[in-house]
Design a protein around this motif. Structure first.
Motif, PDB file in Angstrom:
ATOM      1  N   GLY A   5      -8.884  -0.197   6.014  1.00  0.00           N
ATOM      2  CA  GLY A   5      -8.854  -0.681   4.636  1.00  0.00           C
ATOM      3  C   GLY A   5      -9.238   0.413   3.653  1.00  0.00           C
ATOM      4  O   GLY A   5      -8.540   0.657   2.661  1.00  0.00           O
TER       5      GLY A   5
ATOM      6  N   ARG B  13      -7.162   9.227  -3.715  1.00  0.00           N
ATOM      7  CA  ARG B  13      -7.217   8.422  -4.932  1.00  0.00           C
ATOM      8  C   ARG B  13      -8.617   7.816  -4.962  1.00  0.00           C
ATOM      9  O   ARG B  13      -9.171   7.478  -3.913  1.00  0.00           O
TER      10      ARG B  13
ATOM     11  N   ILE C 227      -3.337  -3.562  -7.530  1.00  0.00           N
ATOM     12  CA  ILE C 227      -4.205  -3.299  -6.375  1.00  0.00           C
ATOM     13  C   ILE C 227      -3.350  -3.133  -5.126  1.00  0.00           C
ATOM     14  O   ILE C 227      -2.517  -3.996  -4.828  1.00  0.00           O
ATOM     15  N   PRO C 228      -3.515  -2.014  -4.426  1.00  0.00           N
ATOM     16  CA  PRO C 228      -2.705  -1.848  -3.207  1.00  0.00           C
ATOM     17  C   PRO C 228      -3.157  -2.847  -2.140  1.00  0.00           C
ATOM     18  O   PRO C 228      -4.345  -3.117  -2.016  1.00  0.00           O
TER      19      PRO C 228
ATOM     20  N   HIS D   1      -9.176   2.511  -8.667  1.00  0.00           N
ATOM     21  CA  HIS D   1      -8.490   3.594  -9.380  1.00  0.00           C
ATOM     22  C   HIS D   1      -8.351   3.284 -10.855  1.00  0.00           C
ATOM     23  O   HIS D   1      -7.706   4.003 -11.606  1.00  0.00           O
ATOM     24  N   PHE D   2      -8.976   2.189 -11.299  1.00  0.00           N
ATOM     25  CA  PHE D   2      -9.047   1.861 -12.726  1.00  0.00           C
ATOM     26  C   PHE D   2     -10.309   1.015 -12.917  1.00  0.00           C
ATOM     27  O   PHE D   2     -10.869   0.511 -11.942  1.00  0.00           O
TER      28      PHE D   2
ATOM     29  N   PHE E 228       0.817  -1.227   0.000  1.00  0.00           N
ATOM     30  CA  PHE E 228       0.000   0.000   0.000  1.00  0.00           C
ATOM     31  C   PHE E 228       0.840   1.261   0.000  1.00  0.00           C
ATOM     32  O   PHE E 228       0.375   2.337  -0.330  1.00  0.00           O
TER      33      PHE E 228
ATOM     34  N   LEU F  42      -6.568   3.285   3.383  1.00  0.00           N
ATOM     35  CA  LEU F  42      -5.403   2.907   2.587  1.00  0.00           C
ATOM     36  C   LEU F  42      -5.787   2.780   1.104  1.00  0.00           C
ATOM     37  O   LEU F  42      -5.028   3.179   0.225  1.00  0.00           O
TER      38      LEU F  42
ATOM     39  N   THR G 117      -4.345  -3.429   0.874  1.00  0.00           N
ATOM     40  CA  THR G 117      -4.957  -2.757   2.023  1.00  0.00           C
ATOM     41  C   THR G 117      -5.506  -3.781   3.008  1.00  0.00           C
ATOM     42  O   THR G 117      -5.676  -3.489   4.178  1.00  0.00           O
TER      43      THR G 117
END
Lengths: 634, 634
Positions: free
Chosen positions: B157, B52, A196-197, B56-57, A187, B160, A199
């Motif tokens: 979660g 963000r 994908i971070p 994010h996509f 993250f 982040l 998290t």
């Protein structure tokens, strides 16, 4: 693709899992000795006995004079007895040792001082008066705390007073969390599209900490069955629980089940719950190994229904929620039969009853958890509940906090966030706002699901705002203006498509992002289109709906649309250009009797304050000419 | 002695204190930036905005195949459409980026695989199906958490995911705790008679941690006004709150008030509360300086009524107790008017209602806090409450935990602690036992204040146990034997006074410690004395009463008495000698209908188990011949 999920009701899955874990001694107490001062929240594993009596000597209970009781037997107000300090009596303070030969203490307030070094006693005392005897609080060898008790802050004093400097407590359950997936990045990095971070690791660690787990986070493991196998195998000895996340559904890269099978046994693959279906419960190396779903709502639910009960059973202590209450459901919920359906939502108090508003049920929607304060379970035999029905919900915060919410719904405006900050800071009132559009807002106030609704509905016939819409549904209402605000087209910085007005929307190559039906902004758009004789069907993107001004601006910012209709403040936040189309009136709708509501009174104080108005004006695009004023009544 | 306490009602004192603290900006938010993963439980001081969007996509919401929706429009079960993998469709997993040019995803479960590299689609999909669009969860710049919100584990979660790696939160309130007194020694040392271990520092630190204070403990300061003055002066800049403990009453060594006066102002000296009277509230160097009483119950109460509200006001968040409930008072409480009287006690559920049993009110009694789970306030205008009246109490633990207590009272026996351990470990049931003697135990069962009572009352007329006593008060009762146990004289190791029987008790130079009136042991003693024609008045110490066998044994162990009457197990624990005088029957009394109680059923399972009986026999002095059997009914 060969692996299909079977679906097991979660209670059955848990029972099965727990009985297998019983066989491998998972619930057997494992103890460690820790310092008493660090033991708050830990669970004792043996009765804790006092090592020393308290008090550990005969002590004075007051500030006063130690005396021999028999010297005072004939003391009367009319015939006081004089005692020489240092000889027949001694000055002692609270807690002082009772000197040898003395057997009572007279309080400083109860004697007179006729001359230096002498006190005058005016009533008799019996032996033992104002003395705290050894063991008066507790005796050595007495049980201070039973086995399997949670140490409270208030226990620390008594334990130390009893000479208990260290304590045998249950070892914390040690969990290893293994994030997996080629698409996962730490993250701390900025993820590329497709990445994908991670998290979940930190999120689940925080959740598990509440249940008493100490969670260690393994570095991210790539999608490689051998690597995952090795990772689990190498760590299984060192931890009490292994959690693999995700890779527990039946997708391409879902090796978790196979890895568990190789190292032990899969007991359950697939829970009959929503969310939470792609869950694996297995045992390997005599340890529980859990395949946890990847979506946050799914992962959280499985923690609640599987990992929490495991910890409760190990610690012999339940981690209590805040009880259950009955609430009115504000939205119909349809549920698939055959699965237990868990729905997070927000419960608040409106008009003397609790209202439960379900939040987005998409398992991937982490914002649901930000807002939720209650959980509803729709049992597997049920098809759901109708709006208005009474449901039982489990509280996830104290009822006293539930009482602090002031519910506002209807149209979205950024000023609501500002009001929230003011109310929290000044009065401890918390605004609970949801965005359902102006029309649904009116319905919510009518049905008493919310105290307030933000509305900005233009009547195309009269050119007036709100009144005609409200009057159709509600008598005894009040409209209080929050602000006048500028609506316009939000376009990219520099306006590359050269959009100057609505007529440009129907031009080829221009894409638009719309607001949802029933929203004031949508009504305003349709009004303007009609006025300019434009055909909505010709606008590319007219059907793409967003629920807030910020969502519209974000789409433009991200290049997903060339423009959208919204307020100036949203454009400003994203540093976008703005083409004004008109000023509208944004009001707060409430029932007349709600004016008497304590929370609403405070809200009105806030919006009428100069401090608030100044901040509003600073945002840009807002006018506070009528802010706080009753603009309609009926 | 010149300094007398004035007494101020605590709400008035607090209001006065808080309004002065407002002037010195005590409640003004002070912020710090911390890592999001460390922020659970902390309070935000600004709205937290997403940095963000999430996702994010544009991502697949399922495991499946990315397709162009228009390719599937005519797909039917009867006329499937074949798509070539890698050309007309692409395999994607949940969370994968939607590849350029594709606009929908079909789930793996919804397609057929007629040949390698080809999928067969049997129903059409619309554009956007199974795609999670950018910002579907939330958009950048959206408020994730409002200002003054407490960060929950489940928030981590989402924060982040929104790229929020650090967070601005309110700085913790920093308190300095200064223990004072010549008699105080660190708790790590073994105190000599007259010395008091410093247990308050750690105790209060643990209590304050619950309210959000970070407390630093200063080394113990001797009773020297100059030293205390210097200590406070040197530290006042570095902390938000200074707590001086104790030295706040009007005794000889009580310099706290004078020191505060020298450095600033004393606002309040003396609260009209019980306990808690010797409290000082002052301001020095623009910081609150509190003189906290020395007794644990007093110190804890002042934390609750002064320091907790201060923190709540600073954090704009209340630290909620577990609500209030109505309960039946099991004992009359007399209160001095003019002071708010706070009484800790134990609330449990008996016979469908809650019963509140007050615990010892001595401010020095730290064991009260070990047992208490509720607090009753007797307002200053009230003279108290009668036994049996309904009172409102503040819960200090969740109601769900209150429900777990099984109340037993009456006579004390060590086996009750053993039963508690068994019940907690096996069933999560918690024994709540109080020791009031056999006779009061019968009354408690009769009045439904307890489910069970331990009784061992010999009827001198019949030589029988318990039956005749119970029948005088109760119909529909059951007596279940817990054990036969040996009573005898507990004497020092080696029996230095050569005591061989009761006749020795009246010998000069022999001191005795007795049990309280109404206890079975006392009845047994009186029976034996009568039988042997001995005069109780001739026994030195006959009037010194203790409430438990352990307390009697502890007195003998500490040389405070030569002997006492008690059970063998108590003598054994303290390694004392024991002169047996007879075996008695210790039964559990309950109402017949209580046999149906779930908790009681579990208790009976425990005492009937071989495992339990074995441990009982190992203690010595107990026989399990009739353990678990119903020995009387009526």
């Amino acid at each position: 693709m060969a692996f299909y999920l079977n679906q097991v009701p979660f209670e059955e899955a848990r029972e099965n899992f727990e009985s297998e874990l019983l066989n491998v001694n998972f619930f057997h107490p494992r103890e460690e000795e820790i310092e008493t001062v660090l033991a708050v929240g830990r669970i004792t594993c043996k009765p804790v006995l006092a090592k020393r009596s308290n008090p550990h000597f005969n002590a004075s209970a007051v500030d006063g004079f130690a005396v021999r009781a028999k010297d005072t037997f004939f003391a009367r107000e009319t015939s006081p007895i004089l005692l020489k300090v240092g000889e027949n009596c001694l000055r002692v303070d609270t807690g002082d040792l009772i000197p040898e030969g003395f057997d009572a203490v007279i309080m400083v307030e109860d004697v007179l001082y006729p001359e230096p070094g002498v006190i005058s006693v005016i009533k008799p005392v019996t032996p033992g008066t104002n003395i705290r005897f050894i063991g008066e609080d507790f005796n050595e060898e007495e049980v201070l705390l039973p086995a399997f008790a949670k140490v409270k802050p208030a226990d620390v004093g008594a334990l130390l007073a009893g000479g208990v400097k260290t304590l045998k407590v249950l070892k914390k359950l040690k969990a290893l969390f293994i994030p997996t997936g080629d698409e996962i990045v730490p993250f701390s990095e900025t993820p590329e599209p497709g990445q994908i971070p991670d998290t979940n690791s930190s999120f689940i660690k925080a959740v598990l900490a509440e249940y008493g787990y100490e969670t260690f986070i393994h570095p991210i493991v790539r999608d490689d069955p051998e690597l995952l196998y090795k990772t689990v195998k190498d760590n299984i000895e060192k931890y009490d629980v292994i959690i693999i996340n995700a890779g527990s559904s039946a997708g391409r890269d879902d090796y978790a089940a196979k890895v568990i099978e190789r190292l032990g046994r899969v007991l359950v693959h697939g829970l009959a719950t929503k969310p939470g279906k792609p869950t694996i419960l297995g045992i390997a190396g005599n340890k529980p190994v859990i395949g946890l779903p990847g979506f946050p709502l799914s992962a959280y639910l499985v923690c609640e229904i599987i990992l929490k009960p495991l910890a409760e059973k190990y610690y012999k202590n339940e981690f209590h929620d805040y009880g259950k209450i009955k609430a009115t459901l504000t939205k119909t919920l349809i549920s698939t039969t055959g699965v237990d359906d868990f729905v997070w939502g927000k419960v608040t108090r409106v008009a003397g009853r609790y209202c439960f508003t379900p939040l987005s049920r998409g398992a991937s929607v982490s914002s649901t958890l930000l807002k939720a304060n209650a959980l509803l379970r729709i049992p597997r035999f049920s098809e759901g509940y109708k709006e208005g029905s009474e449901v039982e919900i489990a509280l996830k915060e104290p009822l006293a906090e539930v009482e602090q919410y002031l519910t506002v719904t209807g149209s979205h405006d950024l000023l609501l966030d500002l009001i929230d900050s003011f109310l929290r800071e000044k009065y401890g009132i918390k605004l609970s706002s949801s965005h359902v559009g102006s029309l649904n807002g009116i319905v919510a106030v009518e049905k008493n699901y919310a105290k307030l609704a933000g509305v900005h509905l233009l009547d195309p016939e009269t050119g007036e705002y709100n009144k005609s819409y409200v009057e159709k549904r509600l008598k005894g209402y009040v409209l209080i203006n929050l602000s006048l605000r500028e609506q316009g087209l939000i376009v990219a910085r520099g306006n590359p498509k050269k959009i100057s007005g609505l007529a440009d929307l129907v031009k080829p190559g221009v894409t638009f992002v719309n607001r949802q039906k029933g929203s004031g902004t949508r009504v305003f758009l349709d009004y303007l289109l009609k006025k300019e004789n434009l055909n909505a069907r010709e606008i590319s993107g007219y059907d793409r709906e967003e629920y807030t001004h910020l969502a519209v601006a974000a789409k433009v910012k991200n290049g997903l649309a060339d423009c959208g209709l919204g307020i100036y403040a949203a454009a400003k936040i994203f540093d976008l250009d703005f083409i004004p189309l008109g000023e509208e009136r944004y009001d707060l709708l409430l029932r007349e009797e709600t004016l008497e509501d304590t929370q609403v009174k405070k809200l009105l104080e806030v919006i009428n304050s100069q401090e608030f108005k100044k901040e509003v004006e600073n945002l840009g695009g807002y006018k506070t000419t009528y802010t706080g004023q009753i603009v309609e009544k009926g």
